[in-house]
Design a protein around this motif. Structure first.
Motif, PDB file in Angstrom:
ATOM      1  N   HIS A  56       0.843  -1.202   0.000  1.00 23.24           N
ATOM      2  CA  HIS A  56       0.000   0.000   0.000  1.00 23.24           C
ATOM      3  C   HIS A  56       0.876   1.250   0.000  1.00 23.24           C
ATOM      4  CE1 HIS A  56      -3.798  -2.081   1.495  1.00 23.24           C
ATOM      5  NE2 HIS A  56      -2.886  -3.012   1.534  1.00 23.24           N
ATOM      6  N   CYS A  57       0.663   2.131  -0.932  1.00 27.46           N
ATOM      7  CA  CYS A  57       1.344   3.419  -0.885  1.00 27.46           C
ATOM      8  C   CYS A  57       0.833   4.172   0.351  1.00 27.46           C
ATOM      9  CB  CYS A  57       1.041   4.228  -2.139  1.00 27.46           C
ATOM     10  SG  CYS A  57       1.737   5.898  -2.034  1.00 27.46           S
ATOM     11  N   PRO A  58       1.729   4.672   1.197  1.00 30.60           N
ATOM     12  CA  PRO A  58       1.265   5.353   2.409  1.00 30.60           C
ATOM     13  C   PRO A  58       0.574   6.681   2.137  1.00 30.60           C
ATOM     14  CG  PRO A  58       3.667   5.399   2.281  1.00 30.60           C
ATOM     15  CD  PRO A  58       3.183   4.548   1.147  1.00 30.60           C
ATOM     16  N   THR A  59       0.740   7.218   0.951  1.00 30.38           N
ATOM     17  CA  THR A  59       0.112   8.495   0.619  1.00 30.38           C
ATOM     18  C   THR A  59      -1.364   8.317   0.275  1.00 30.38           C
ATOM     19  OG1 THR A  59       2.205   9.330  -0.188  1.00 30.38           O
ATOM     20  CG2 THR A  59       0.240  10.493  -0.917  1.00 30.38           C
ATOM     21  N   SER A  60      -1.669   7.297  -0.525  1.00 25.35           N
ATOM     22  CA  SER A  60      -3.037   7.146  -1.010  1.00 25.35           C
ATOM     23  C   SER A  60      -3.694   5.825  -0.617  1.00 25.35           C
ATOM     24  CB  SER A  60      -3.034   7.224  -2.534  1.00 25.35           C
ATOM     25  OG  SER A  60      -2.429   6.051  -3.052  1.00 25.35           O
ATOM     26  N   SER A  61      -2.916   4.887  -0.073  1.00 29.72           N
ATOM     27  CA  SER A  61      -3.366   3.522   0.230  1.00 29.72           C
ATOM     28  C   SER A  61      -3.595   2.690  -1.018  1.00 29.72           C
ATOM     29  CB  SER A  61      -4.621   3.496   1.112  1.00 29.72           C
ATOM     30  OG  SER A  61      -4.302   4.006   2.385  1.00 29.72           O
ATOM     31  N   ALA A  84      10.218   4.322  -5.938  1.00 30.53           N
ATOM     32  CA  ALA A  84       9.299   5.427  -6.237  1.00 30.53           C
ATOM     33  C   ALA A  84       7.927   4.841  -6.513  1.00 30.53           C
ATOM     34  CB  ALA A  84       9.788   6.221  -7.445  1.00 30.53           C
ATOM     35  N   CYS A  85       6.933   5.395  -5.849  1.00 28.00           N
ATOM     36  CA  CYS A  85       5.555   4.952  -6.098  1.00 28.00           C
ATOM     37  C   CYS A  85       5.237   5.164  -7.578  1.00 28.00           C
ATOM     38  CB  CYS A  85       4.600   5.757  -5.222  1.00 28.00           C
ATOM     39  SG  CYS A  85       2.873   5.374  -5.555  1.00 28.00           S
ATOM     40  N   PRO A  86       4.620   4.191  -8.239  1.00 25.66           N
ATOM     41  CA  PRO A  86       4.360   4.330  -9.676  1.00 25.66           C
ATOM     42  C   PRO A  86       3.285   5.360 -10.024  1.00 25.66           C
ATOM     43  CG  PRO A  86       3.376   2.315  -8.858  1.00 25.66           C
ATOM     44  CD  PRO A  86       4.177   2.888  -7.726  1.00 25.66           C
ATOM     45  N   LEU A  87       2.503   5.818  -9.047  1.00 21.58           N
ATOM     46  CA  LEU A  87       1.439   6.765  -9.366  1.00 21.58           C
ATOM     47  C   LEU A  87       1.913   8.212  -9.313  1.00 21.58           C
ATOM     48  CD1 LEU A  87      -1.707   5.170  -7.696  1.00 21.58           C
ATOM     49  CD2 LEU A  87      -0.945   5.061 -10.071  1.00 21.58           C
ATOM     50  N   HIS A  88       2.366   8.662  -8.148  1.00 19.57           N
ATOM     51  CA  HIS A  88       2.740  10.072  -8.011  1.00 19.57           C
ATOM     52  C   HIS A  88       4.221  10.266  -7.753  1.00 19.57           C
ATOM     53  CE1 HIS A  88      -1.628   9.929  -6.778  1.00 19.57           C
ATOM     54  NE2 HIS A  88      -1.628  10.691  -7.863  1.00 19.57           N
ATOM     55  N   LYS A  89       4.975   9.176  -7.793  1.00 22.44           N
ATOM     56  CA  LYS A  89       6.451   9.215  -7.758  1.00 22.44           C
ATOM     57  C   LYS A  89       7.046   9.705  -6.447  1.00 22.44           C
ATOM     58  CE  LYS A  89       6.272   7.992 -12.133  1.00 22.44           C
ATOM     59  NZ  LYS A  89       4.856   7.718 -12.299  1.00 22.44           N
ATOM     60  N   GLU A  90       6.350   9.524  -5.358  1.00 22.09           N
ATOM     61  CA  GLU A  90       7.007   9.806  -4.083  1.00 22.09           C
ATOM     62  C   GLU A  90       8.038   8.715  -3.843  1.00 22.09           C
ATOM     63  OE1 GLU A  90       4.472  11.014  -0.937  1.00 22.09           O
ATOM     64  OE2 GLU A  90       3.588  12.582  -2.164  1.00 22.09           O
ATOM     65  N   VAL A  91       9.208   9.123  -3.337  1.00 16.80           N
ATOM     66  CA  VAL A  91      10.357   8.215  -3.243  1.00 16.80           C
ATOM     67  C   VAL A  91      10.569   7.821  -1.786  1.00 16.80           C
ATOM     68  CG1 VAL A  91      12.835   7.979  -3.653  1.00 16.80           C
ATOM     69  CG2 VAL A  91      11.406   9.267  -5.270  1.00 16.80           C
TER      70      VAL A  91
HETATM   71  S1  FES Z   1      -0.267   6.922  -4.839  1.00 19.62           S
HETATM   72 FE1  FES Z   1       1.747   6.699  -4.105  1.00 19.62          FE
HETATM   73  S2  FES Z   1       2.598   8.675  -4.160  1.00 19.62           S
HETATM   74 FE2  FES Z   1       0.526   8.945  -4.777  1.00 19.62          FE
END
Ligand code: FES
Length: 125
Positions: A56-61, A84-91
């Motif tokens: 789970h991406c911690p930003t959006s789940s 890097a998250c594939p959606l919004h590229k937070e590293v």
């Molecule tokens: S969904 Fe992962 S950074 Fe936005």
């Protein structure tokens, strides 16, 4: 010490559980894993280091981290592996889960070890 004894010792004393063989993970890539109801992401870097995180991406789940982009960077003079998250590229650092480019919550990480080609992951509490 036999391999069986070593595995039992690991499981009992360190609370690690077997997850897969190291050769099942492709270098420079991640794989999703469902373990005891938890969605996880396993990574093998090009340098053959193994990491486990939440899927789970911690930003959006969003359940996307196994499709994250592996890389590395230097933090305080030390090279660290990142995803890097594939959606919004937070590293995120793969060793600590800390987010490096935004004020975001950390990515949950789980300790991994490799013993004779078997990957073990710290059990989820
Ligand atoms: S969904 Fe992962 S950074 Fe936005």
């Amino acid at each position: 010490m036999s391999t069986q004894f070593a595995e039992e010792t690991l499981e009992e004393t360190l609370s690690f559980a077997p997850v897969c063989r190291s050769e099942e993970l492709e270098p420079g890539w991640g794989e999703a894993l469902l373990l005891e109801g938890a969605q996880l992401a396993l990574f093998r870097t090009d340098a053959d280091t193994f990491y486990a995180t939440s899927h789970h991406c911690p930003t959006s789940s969003a359940k996307v981290m196994a499709r994250g982009i592996l890389g590395d960077t230097v933090v305080e003079g030390q090279a660290v592996a990142t995803v890097a998250c594939p959606l919004h590229k937070e590293v995120y650092r793969l060793d600590t889960g800390a987010c490096l480019n935004a004020d975001s919550p950390a990515l949950p990480v789980h300790k991994m070890m490799e013993v004779e080609g078997q990957l073990w992951m710290e059990q989820i509490k």
